[in-house]
Design an enzyme around this catalytic site. Sequence first.
Site, PDB file in Angstrom:
ATOM      1  N   HIS A   1     -24.825  11.797  15.324  1.00  0.00           N
ATOM      2  CA  HIS A   1     -26.067  11.466  14.615  1.00  0.00           C
ATOM      3  C   HIS A   1     -25.826  10.295  13.676  1.00  0.00           C
ATOM      4  CE1 HIS A   1     -24.829  13.358  10.726  1.00  0.00           C
ATOM      5  NE2 HIS A   1     -24.149  14.171  11.511  1.00  0.00           N
TER       6      HIS A   1
ATOM      7  N   ASP B   1     -28.249   9.656  11.283  1.00  0.00           N
ATOM      8  CA  ASP B   1     -28.929   9.949  10.022  1.00  0.00           C
ATOM      9  C   ASP B   1     -27.933  10.478   9.000  1.00  0.00           C
ATOM     10  OD1 ASP B   1     -28.816  12.353  11.642  1.00  0.00           O
ATOM     11  OD2 ASP B   1     -30.151  13.313  10.184  1.00  0.00           O
TER      12      ASP B   1
ATOM     13  N   ASP C   1     -19.456  11.438   7.688  1.00  0.00           N
ATOM     14  CA  ASP C   1     -20.458  12.286   8.345  1.00  0.00           C
ATOM     15  C   ASP C   1     -21.698  11.478   8.682  1.00  0.00           C
ATOM     16  OD1 ASP C   1     -21.799  14.491   9.307  1.00  0.00           O
ATOM     17  OD2 ASP C   1     -22.240  15.328   7.340  1.00  0.00           O
TER      18      ASP C   1
ATOM     19  N   GLU D   1     -30.085  15.272  12.510  1.00  0.00           N
ATOM     20  CA  GLU D   1     -29.104  16.344  12.384  1.00  0.00           C
ATOM     21  C   GLU D   1     -29.037  16.885  10.966  1.00  0.00           C
ATOM     22  OE1 GLU D   1     -25.306  18.481  11.930  1.00  0.00           O
ATOM     23  OE2 GLU D   1     -26.010  16.746  10.811  1.00  0.00           O
ATOM     24  N   GLU D   2     -29.229  16.002   9.984  1.00  0.00           N
ATOM     25  CA  GLU D   2     -29.091  16.412   8.591  1.00  0.00           C
ATOM     26  C   GLU D   2     -30.339  17.111   8.051  1.00  0.00           C
ATOM     27  OE1 GLU D   2     -26.416  16.478   7.215  1.00  0.00           O
ATOM     28  OE2 GLU D   2     -25.120  14.828   7.787  1.00  0.00           O
TER      29      GLU D   2
ATOM     30  N   GLU E   1     -18.282  15.076  14.896  1.00  0.00           N
ATOM     31  CA  GLU E   1     -18.456  15.549  13.517  1.00  0.00           C
ATOM     32  C   GLU E   1     -17.102  15.599  12.804  1.00  0.00           C
ATOM     33  OE1 GLU E   1     -20.973  16.141  11.692  1.00  0.00           O
ATOM     34  OE2 GLU E   1     -22.697  16.702  12.937  1.00  0.00           O
TER      35      GLU E   1
ATOM     36  N   HIS F   1     -21.040  14.105   2.262  1.00  0.00           N
ATOM     37  CA  HIS F   1     -22.167  14.432   1.380  1.00  0.00           C
ATOM     38  C   HIS F   1     -21.844  14.219  -0.095  1.00  0.00           C
ATOM     39  CE1 HIS F   1     -24.537  17.133   4.433  1.00  0.00           C
ATOM     40  NE2 HIS F   1     -23.921  16.115   5.030  1.00  0.00           N
TER      41      HIS F   1
END
Length: 385
Positions: free
Chosen positions: A72, A74, A105, A140-141, A169, A358
């Site tokens: 992903h 995003d 990520d 995905e997030e 991931e 994150h």
Amino acid sequence: MAADPVAIAQSLLRCPSVTPAEGGALTYLESLLKAAGFTTHRMTFSEPGTPDVENFYARIGTDSPHLMFAGHTDVVPPGNEKAWTHPPFSGEIADGILYGRGAVDMKGGIAACIAAALDYLAANGGKPKGSISFLITGDEESVAINGTPKLLDWAAKHGETFDHCILGEPSNRETLGDTIKIGRRGSLNGTLIVHGKQGHVAYPERADNPVTGLVTLISALKREPLDHGSKLFDPSNLEFTSVDVGNPTVNLIPGEARARFNIRFNDLHNQESLKVLLEKRAVAAADGKIRFSFEWEPSNADVFVVEPGPFTDMVANAVAEVTGRKPVLSTTGGTSDARFIKNYCSVVEFGLVGQTMHAIDERVPVSELVALTGIYRKILDRYFA
């Protein structure tokens, strides 16, 4: 000249693709892969009550075996941008470290698999001895509704079939090469509601305080473990995450009390069996004296595991050759899009180290990006040997 995963990662990091914004990330990937001979597709999926999301699929080759890389573009919001040492969408490198939201990520992982594929193709006449594809989402997030599930369904309806998938991931815990994810626990959200009777605190005999009952039931549901783990999974766990009575008045006994919770469950359970188990335990603890009910949220996160075999062995051997570490096959962590992919083909997760995902100053050493690219390249060589 070999494809540069660092330059690709920097270009991706400079795209502000906070869910559900595409931010230019998919456009950039499409330009790279089209130039290498891939057939590409862009599609936007919609669902009432959710934002539209752009997605991307690319494939080169028409034969088997077919290896898919998934991921992903995003990212989560950067938070307070002034707290970052380097701007979150600058892709800056300092002292051999690449900074940016999504570095780990998982734009770094995407950059590595793209670079590995381009390098493999350049060394093999521009075509694989089979098929390579990229299945990339922008959802995905968030709620994962208009992303990978619909993209996989679209692919199936267009005759696409896959033999194996690597999801890039950030699977590693401490050091690149320490962990391959071969499964994930399921996730189920619910709310426990205790129904009482509102009244004045000075006259408790005229009321029925639901807070007392809620404390009793929470204690009962937490007292005994849901299980003690299974062959490939840690024990399931139930965690209460909020308690709310919506009562701003100190001399008022409320009429209702609520507690939200999440269950991360292993392969000894499914969603329905967990609902039955919690209901049974709550009934026993209530003993006919506490009125309660459960509200369950829909979940698309079921438990799954890929049994170790030749494919996992091949990935593990490639990791060991590059890093010198024998990776552990793990089912820990939160949910990922692998829970959807496993319905279409065998999938393993291997990417960067997840320590800063994150977080403020999300970052990855340039050396690890290069090493991850080398691992993916070894996998491609062996897969199509």
